[in-house]
Scaffold this motif. Structure first.
Motif, PDB file in Angstrom:
ATOM      1  N   ARG A  84     -12.383 -27.184-141.440  1.00  0.00           N
ATOM      2  CA  ARG A  84     -12.102 -26.323-139.527  1.00  0.00           C
ATOM      3  C   ARG A  84     -11.515 -24.921-140.009  1.00  0.00           C
ATOM      4  N   SER A  85     -12.428 -24.057-138.778  1.00  0.00           N
ATOM      5  CA  SER A  85     -11.717 -22.800-138.277  1.00  0.00           C
ATOM      6  C   SER A  85     -11.059 -22.705-137.208  1.00  0.00           C
ATOM      7  N   TYR A 137     -12.094 -22.242-152.391  1.00  0.00           N
ATOM      8  CA  TYR A 137     -11.221 -22.826-153.460  1.00  0.00           C
ATOM      9  C   TYR A 137     -10.951 -22.136-154.949  1.00  0.00           C
ATOM     10  N   THR A 180      -5.705 -10.439-143.843  1.00  0.00           N
ATOM     11  CA  THR A 180      -4.686 -11.719-142.996  1.00  0.00           C
ATOM     12  C   THR A 180      -3.611 -11.570-144.563  1.00  0.00           C
TER      13      THR A 180
ATOM     14  N   LEU B  55      -5.834 -36.833-136.348  1.00  0.00           N
ATOM     15  CA  LEU B  55      -7.568 -36.528-135.632  1.00  0.00           C
ATOM     16  C   LEU B  55      -8.207 -35.898-134.528  1.00  0.00           C
ATOM     17  N   TRP B  57      -5.821 -34.227-132.650  1.00  0.00           N
ATOM     18  CA  TRP B  57      -5.121 -32.478-131.780  1.00  0.00           C
ATOM     19  C   TRP B  57      -6.266 -31.993-132.963  1.00  0.00           C
ATOM     20  N   ASP B  58      -6.127 -30.876-131.833  1.00  0.00           N
ATOM     21  CA  ASP B  58      -7.628 -29.578-132.022  1.00  0.00           C
ATOM     22  C   ASP B  58      -6.337 -29.107-132.913  1.00  0.00           C
ATOM     23  N   ARG B  62      -1.889 -28.880-129.223  1.00  0.00           N
ATOM     24  CA  ARG B  62      -2.722 -28.427-128.729  1.00  0.00           C
ATOM     25  C   ARG B  62      -2.614 -30.266-127.315  1.00  0.00           C
ATOM     26  N   LEU B  75      -7.740 -17.719-128.764  1.00  0.00           N
ATOM     27  CA  LEU B  75      -7.004 -18.192-130.315  1.00  0.00           C
ATOM     28  C   LEU B  75      -6.353 -17.302-130.900  1.00  0.00           C
ATOM     29  N   ARG B  77      -5.086 -16.448-134.788  1.00  0.00           N
ATOM     30  CA  ARG B  77      -4.681 -16.942-136.644  1.00  0.00           C
ATOM     31  C   ARG B  77      -3.834 -17.909-137.082  1.00  0.00           C
ATOM     32  N   GLU B  80      -1.686 -16.700-142.297  1.00  0.00           N
ATOM     33  CA  GLU B  80      -2.892 -16.205-143.113  1.00  0.00           C
ATOM     34  C   GLU B  80      -3.754 -16.953-143.155  1.00  0.00           C
ATOM     35  N   ASN B  82      -7.609 -19.261-142.708  1.00  0.00           N
ATOM     36  CA  ASN B  82      -8.929 -18.907-141.632  1.00  0.00           C
ATOM     37  C   ASN B  82      -9.166 -20.054-141.096  1.00  0.00           C
ATOM     38  N   THR B  83      -7.432 -20.336-140.218  1.00  0.00           N
ATOM     39  CA  THR B  83      -8.149 -21.525-139.299  1.00  0.00           C
ATOM     40  C   THR B  83      -7.663 -20.703-138.019  1.00  0.00           C
ATOM     41  N   PHE B  84      -7.641 -21.334-136.835  1.00  0.00           N
ATOM     42  CA  PHE B  84      -6.807 -20.720-136.202  1.00  0.00           C
ATOM     43  C   PHE B  84      -6.240 -22.227-134.616  1.00  0.00           C
ATOM     44  N   ARG B  86      -5.178 -22.513-130.319  1.00  0.00           N
ATOM     45  CA  ARG B  86      -4.630 -21.969-129.616  1.00  0.00           C
ATOM     46  C   ARG B  86      -3.572 -21.291-129.001  1.00  0.00           C
ATOM     47  N   TYR B 248      -4.570 -26.971-149.916  1.00  0.00           N
ATOM     48  CA  TYR B 248      -4.978 -25.512-149.586  1.00  0.00           C
ATOM     49  C   TYR B 248      -6.157 -24.979-151.111  1.00  0.00           C
ATOM     50  N   GLN B 283      -5.494 -30.987-143.727  1.00  0.00           N
ATOM     51  CA  GLN B 283      -7.070 -30.867-142.778  1.00  0.00           C
ATOM     52  C   GLN B 283      -7.056 -28.734-143.812  1.00  0.00           C
ATOM     53  N   TYR B 284      -6.710 -28.727-144.535  1.00  0.00           N
ATOM     54  CA  TYR B 284      -7.316 -27.459-145.047  1.00  0.00           C
ATOM     55  C   TYR B 284      -8.242 -28.446-145.814  1.00  0.00           C
ATOM     56  N   LEU B 285      -8.384 -28.997-146.529  1.00  0.00           N
ATOM     57  CA  LEU B 285      -9.486 -29.848-147.530  1.00  0.00           C
ATOM     58  C   LEU B 285     -10.731 -30.786-146.624  1.00  0.00           C
TER      59      LEU B 285
END
Lengths: 337, 307
Positions: A84-85, A137, A180, B55, B57-58, B62, B75, B77, B80, B82-84, B86, B248, B283-285
């Protein structure tokens, strides 16, 4: 003498919907897909030139996306799936599972076409080593620094060298991840320096804004072998007209660059790429005039959007670029009187 | 054997990602189906506490955008990464809070040994903003709001409340007096255990102060806080959650190496009780890698000698 405030874009534009329909269609031949990509590239080049930009590219119309595109062509990476971004926006993230290496000039065909068709100067965007490492990764190299430097030496440098051999004169190294991690700015500095070692071209570094307002970047700028930085300012500036500190709060950090003794060029972002609202040419004029004063030398100011415009519709993107060109013209007049 | 659990939001499958983009009619059913699978996976891994994979939840904040006096903003960050997420702006009283988290969980699918994550008030206030409250008033208002949420969660049988506190770890300067006060609002008289999870920053120099906070225990991300720093402290009377599974990186943790690491931490720190956990949100994987890590988490927990 070169005119003040040359205008340029940063890179990506939204792809035309007709192109997406063609390239996604299983019924269209490879040859016809390639032809459609050429047509889309030509359309972007001509549109940018007709809008009056001094330095152009093709809106990165052939590239999937700035991370996934290069990773497809680099040895040692394997895509692992989407991550996810934000919300329901995802990107395809890769793992580094072996020694990384350069296979081929993956922007060669793209550049050749642009060189044959563009009448203006060309700036080639290339994704930087630091960002490639940061967005992947690392399962193979001992540290992130090791991965960054090997990517710089063995992937980005040969790519840049090949593009220069083909005739590229301006290379923009895109590093959205750079700021970042403020504690890793030295790794970033070495990454750029290794990427461009021995390269005979003008080097531009594009870094997006992060929480510390480029304060971590500022001390490194003198030691990075880049002639220009294209940076993001507009999205934290006010929309009020004026050339004073209060109105131009998004551009204050330029004074810090000057204090550190930075003598290179800055491509100032004058249009916010995250909103549809179109900046007026007068607002852009004021942002340019303030920046020229803050940096202390108008000849060092280039004018561009904050970042690539691919998140905006093509209509909005072109309106923003049109206003940007008009604003630069107005700033030239203002500064000469 | 020690206990174990995961922290935060899980990754969506490819099918679910596509469905969220099409606003598919069967989206709620797909969420439920996938939640069931993840819960079954946690049970198969024999994790000590089972969590809703969140799942739908954005981002971790949120659900609070549903409050009447909260507006969704730009949005921002996530530290550090790469996910954002709100940002939320709080423009008025929060009288309608209390059931926000609970109503966004699939409680009926969870077994009795259940845990849930809640942002810690300092982090919550740091990540969002309000023009209606003074500097310290905002985190305390958030803490009061979260207390109502947590009371409801505790009544619903959640035995562990994971307080997600990345801002305490990330920010170089932290007002520990304020952190103490806001956590006291949340934990005073609460029967459920509260573990403060610290990630996205090295807290080596903050551990002394962290040990004084009114929570049942502390959770560390050992990719950012070295185990050598944790081992210097006694955790007598406190719980210790070791965030050993790295969300991560796709590289799977080695079981034996991890078990040795945990045994060494436990023998040095002598905590009241120990948990092994993910360091933060899975969620980072991508999903397949997250699944392997969940199973590995259980395997490691079973291999560790309890204190």
């Amino acid at each position: 003498m070169r005119k003040y405030f040359p205008t340029q874009e940063i890179g990506s534009l939204k792809k035309p919907s007709w192109l997406l329909n063609v390239v996604k269609s299983p019924d269209v031949s490879k040859k016809d897909k390639s032809k459609a990509r050429d047509e889309a590239a030509l359309l972007n080049i001509k549109t940018l030139e007709d809008l009056g930009l001094d330095i152009v590219y093709d809106g990165e119309v052939r590239r999937v996306e700035m991370y996934e595109e290069p990773v497809r062509y680099v040895k040692g990476f394997e895509f692992s799936g989407r991550v996810r971004s934000w919300d329901n926006k995802y990107y395809n993230k890769a793992r580094v599972t072996g020694e990384v290496g350069y296979k081929e000039n993956f922007h060669g065909e793209e550049f050749k076409f642009i060189k044959e068709n563009a009448k203006r100067e060309i700036k080639v965007p290339v994704t930087g080593a630091y960002t490639l490492a940061d967005w992947s990764y690392n399962e193979y190299y001992k540290s992130k620094e090791d991965l960054v430097l090997v990517l710089a030496k063995k992937v980005v440098r040969p790519l840049v060298q090949d593009l220069v051999k083909q005739g590229a004169k301006i290379i923009q190294i895109d590093e959205p991840a750079a700021t970042t991690h403020p504690s890793e700015m030295e790794i970033f500095r070495e990454s750029i320096n290794e990427s461009v070692r021995g390269v005979n071209a003008k080097i531009v570094v594009h870094a997006c804004f992060s929480g510390n307002d480029y304060e971590a970047l500022a001390p490194q700028m003198l030691e990075i072998r880049a002639q220009q930085y294209t940076l993001e300012f507009a999205n934290r500036d006010t929309w009020n007209l004026g050339v004073n500190e209060k109105e131009r709060k998004g551009y204050h950090v330029l004074k810090l660059f000057k204090e550190y003794g930075f003598k290179g060029e800055i491509g100032i972002g004058v249009t916010d790429v995250h909103v549809d609202k179109i900046e007026t040419p007068r607002l852009i004029r004021d942002r340019i005039i303030y920046s020229a004063k803050a940096l202390g030398d108008p000849s060092k100011i280039y004018v561009n959007p904050d970042c690539g415009l691919r998140t905006r519709t093509r209509t909005v993107a072109f309106e923003k670029l049109k206003a940007m060109v008009e604003g630069a013209t107005m700033a030239r007049v203002a500064i000469s009187t | 054997m020690i206990s174990s659990y995961t922290v935060g939001i899980y990754p969506r499958s490819e099918e679910l990602i596509e469905a969220t983009r099409k606003i598919a009619k069967n989206l709620p059913l797909l969420y439920l189906k996938e939640k069931k699978k993840y819960i079954a996976m946690q049970e198969k891994a024999k994790l000590g506490y089972i969590c809703d994979p969140l799942l739908d939840w954005d981002d971790i904040y949120r659900p609070f955008s549903k409050l009447k006096s909260v507006k969704l903003e730009a949005l921002n960050r996530i530290y550090e990464t790469n996910t954002f997420y709100r940002r939320l702006s709080f423009v008025g009283p929060l009288n309608d809070a209390g059931n926000i988290i609970k109503s966004n969980l699939a409680i009926s699918l969870l077994p009795k040994n259940r845990a849930v994550c809640v942002p810690d008030p300092y982090t919550f206030a740091d990540a969002h903003f309000s023009k209606n409250y003074k500097k310290d008033e905002f985190p305390k208002t958030i803490a009061k709001m979260l207390r109502r949420e947590i009371n409801n969660l505790a009544r619903s049988g959640f035995q562990i409340i994971q307080l997600l506190a990345p801002s305490i770890a990330y920010n170089p300067k932290v007002d520990f007096g304020l952190v103490y006060d806001t956590l006291a609002i949340i934990t005073r008289g609460l029967k459920a255990k509260t573990i403060l999870h610290l990630y996205f920053g090295d807290v080596s120099d903050k551990i002394e102060k962290l040990l004084e906070l009114p929570v049942s225990g502390l959770g560390f991300d050992i990719t950012s806080t070295p185990t050598s720093s944790i081992k210097k402290h006694s955790f007598a009377g406190k719980s210790l959650a070791v965030g050993l599974i790295n969300s991560y990186n796709t590289k799977l943790e080695d079981s034996q190496e991890s078990i040795s690491k945990l045994n060494s931490i436990i023998s040095n720190t002598k905590p009241h009780e120990t948990y092994v956990t993910t360091n933060f949100d899975l969620q980072y994987l991508p999903k397949d890698f997250a699944a392997k890590k969940i199973l590995r988490l259980g395997e490691i927990a079973r291999g560790v000698k309890s204190a």
